[in-house]
Design an enzyme around this catalytic site. Structure first.
Site, short mmCIF file in Angstrom:
data_model
loop_
_atom_site.label_atom_id
_atom_site.label_comp_id
_atom_site.label_asym_id
_atom_site.label_seq_id
_atom_site.Cartn_x
_atom_site.Cartn_y
_atom_site.Cartn_z
N HIS A 285 40.94 -24.89 40.99
CA HIS A 285 40.15 -25.95 41.64
C HIS A 285 39.38 -26.68 40.54
O HIS A 285 38.96 -26.06 39.57
CB HIS A 285 39.14 -25.34 42.63
CG HIS A 285 38.10 -26.34 43.06
ND1 HIS A 285 38.31 -27.24 44.08
CD2 HIS A 285 36.87 -26.63 42.56
CE1 HIS A 285 37.25 -28.02 44.19
NE2 HIS A 285 36.36 -27.67 43.28
N ARG B 165 41.17 -32.72 35.91
CA ARG B 165 42.08 -33.05 37.01
C ARG B 165 43.48 -33.40 36.48
O ARG B 165 44.49 -33.08 37.11
CB ARG B 165 41.50 -34.17 37.86
CG ARG B 165 40.25 -33.69 38.61
CD ARG B 165 39.65 -34.73 39.51
NE ARG B 165 40.48 -34.98 40.69
CZ ARG B 165 40.53 -34.19 41.76
NH1 ARG B 165 39.84 -33.06 41.81
NH2 ARG B 165 41.28 -34.51 42.80
N THR C 278 47.18 -31.68 43.84
CA THR C 278 46.76 -30.55 44.68
C THR C 278 47.96 -29.75 45.18
O THR C 278 47.93 -28.51 45.17
CB THR C 278 45.96 -31.07 45.90
OG1 THR C 278 44.87 -31.85 45.41
CG2 THR C 278 45.45 -29.94 46.75
N ARG D 287 49.16 -26.66 37.71
CA ARG D 287 49.71 -26.35 39.03
C ARG D 287 51.24 -26.35 39.02
O ARG D 287 51.87 -25.53 39.70
CB ARG D 287 49.15 -27.30 40.08
CG ARG D 287 47.71 -26.91 40.45
CD ARG D 287 47.03 -28.01 41.22
NE ARG D 287 45.73 -27.62 41.76
CZ ARG D 287 44.79 -28.48 42.07
NH1 ARG D 287 44.99 -29.79 41.92
NH2 ARG D 287 43.63 -28.06 42.56
N TYR E 48 33.41 -24.78 50.35
CA TYR E 48 34.36 -25.75 50.92
C TYR E 48 33.83 -26.37 52.22
O TYR E 48 34.63 -26.82 53.05
CB TYR E 48 35.71 -25.07 51.16
CG TYR E 48 36.52 -24.86 49.90
CD1 TYR E 48 36.94 -25.94 49.13
CD2 TYR E 48 36.91 -23.58 49.50
CE1 TYR E 48 37.71 -25.76 47.98
CE2 TYR E 48 37.69 -23.39 48.37
CZ TYR E 48 38.08 -24.48 47.61
OH TYR E 48 38.85 -24.30 46.48
N PHE F 106 43.27 -26.69 57.74
CA PHE F 106 43.59 -25.66 56.75
C PHE F 106 42.39 -24.83 56.32
O PHE F 106 42.52 -23.94 55.48
CB PHE F 106 44.26 -26.30 55.52
CG PHE F 106 43.44 -27.38 54.84
CD1 PHE F 106 42.42 -27.05 53.95
CD2 PHE F 106 43.72 -28.71 55.07
CE1 PHE F 106 41.68 -28.04 53.31
CE2 PHE F 106 42.97 -29.71 54.43
CZ PHE F 106 41.96 -29.37 53.55
N ASN G 12 47.15 -22.64 44.86
CA ASN G 12 47.45 -23.68 43.88
C ASN G 12 46.72 -23.49 42.55
O ASN G 12 46.44 -24.45 41.84
CB ASN G 12 47.23 -25.08 44.48
CG ASN G 12 45.77 -25.38 44.77
OD1 ASN G 12 44.93 -24.49 44.74
ND2 ASN G 12 45.47 -26.63 45.06
P1 CMP Z 1 41.00 -27.46 46.12
O1 CMP Z 1 40.99 -28.46 45.02
O2 CMP Z 1 40.45 -26.12 45.82
O3 CMP Z 1 40.20 -28.09 47.36
C1 CMP Z 1 40.50 -27.75 48.70
C2 CMP Z 1 41.74 -26.91 48.83
O4 CMP Z 1 42.30 -26.85 50.11
C3 CMP Z 1 42.82 -27.49 47.97
O5 CMP Z 1 42.52 -27.28 46.61
C4 CMP Z 1 44.05 -26.76 48.51
O6 CMP Z 1 44.26 -25.51 47.85
C5 CMP Z 1 43.68 -26.46 49.97
N1 CMP Z 1 44.48 -27.20 50.92
C6 CMP Z 1 45.31 -26.65 51.85
N2 CMP Z 1 45.90 -27.60 52.58
C7 CMP Z 1 45.45 -28.79 52.13
C8 CMP Z 1 45.72 -30.15 52.49
N3 CMP Z 1 46.56 -30.48 53.46
N4 CMP Z 1 45.09 -31.12 51.77
C9 CMP Z 1 44.22 -30.82 50.79
N5 CMP Z 1 43.94 -29.54 50.42
C10 CMP Z 1 44.55 -28.54 51.07
#
Ligand code: CMP
Length: 140
Positions: free
Chosen positions: A116, A86, A92, A103, A50, A58, A113
């Site tokens: 990914h 997706r 998300t 989700r 990440y 976050f 969530n």
């Molecule tokens: P993911 O697709 O795994 O990519 C980044 C992750 O950050 C996202 O899913 C969420 O689980 C987490 N996340 C937490 N807060 C936020 C936010 N405000 N916007 C986007 N992703 C977030």
């Protein structure tokens, strides 16, 4: 075109014993699992994955959550695999995810969530090679 995308079943969904139900949704939508492994991510491995979010507020919670239990990392292959995955995942934030998406059905919060999925061909390529060597991917 046939594409590959990286999918992660996150610690919340593994803890719910929902691995099979989630993979069944991929398979029913015509995506094939061409690589898969279960792993408990270290902070370093999750943080590197990440890295693009490193400066976001976050980030720390995200890495904490992703290292809180085992995940299942997979490469999915199929026609338009990136967009298809997706669509299956939904938004998300599970509170905004369309009914019937993974989700909406399995996730509680924006961090926990459930899944990914890569968001572009460029990130798919980076994310797949972050977890899998070429010899771990089985074309079929
Ligand atoms: P993911 O697709 O795994 O990519 C980044 C992750 O950050 C996202 O899913 C969420 O689980 C987490 N996340 C937490 N807060 C936020 C936010 N405000 N916007 C986007 N992703 C977030």
């Amino acid at each position: 075109a046939t594409e590959r995308t990286l999918s992660i079943i996150k610690p919340d969904a593994v803890a719910k014993n929902a691995i099979g139900e989630i993979i069944a949704r991929f398979e029913k939508a015509g995506l094939k699992v061409v690589a898969a492994k279960m792993m408990h991510l270290s902070e370093e491995k999750a943080g590197g994955f990440y890295a693009e979010h490193k400066e976001r507020p976050f980030f720390k919670d995200l890495v904490g959550f992703m290292t809180s239990g085992p995940v299942v990392v997979q490469v999915l292959e199929g026609e338009g695999a990136i967009a298809k995955n997706r669509e299956l995942m939904g938004a998300t934030n599970p509170k905004e995810a369309a009914p019937g998406t993974i989700r909406a059905d399995f996730a509680e919060t924006i961090d926990a969530n459930a899944v990914h999925g890569s968001d572009s061909p460029e990130s798919a390529e980076r994310e797949i090679s972050y977890f899998f060597g070429n010899d771990e991917i089985c074309p079929r």
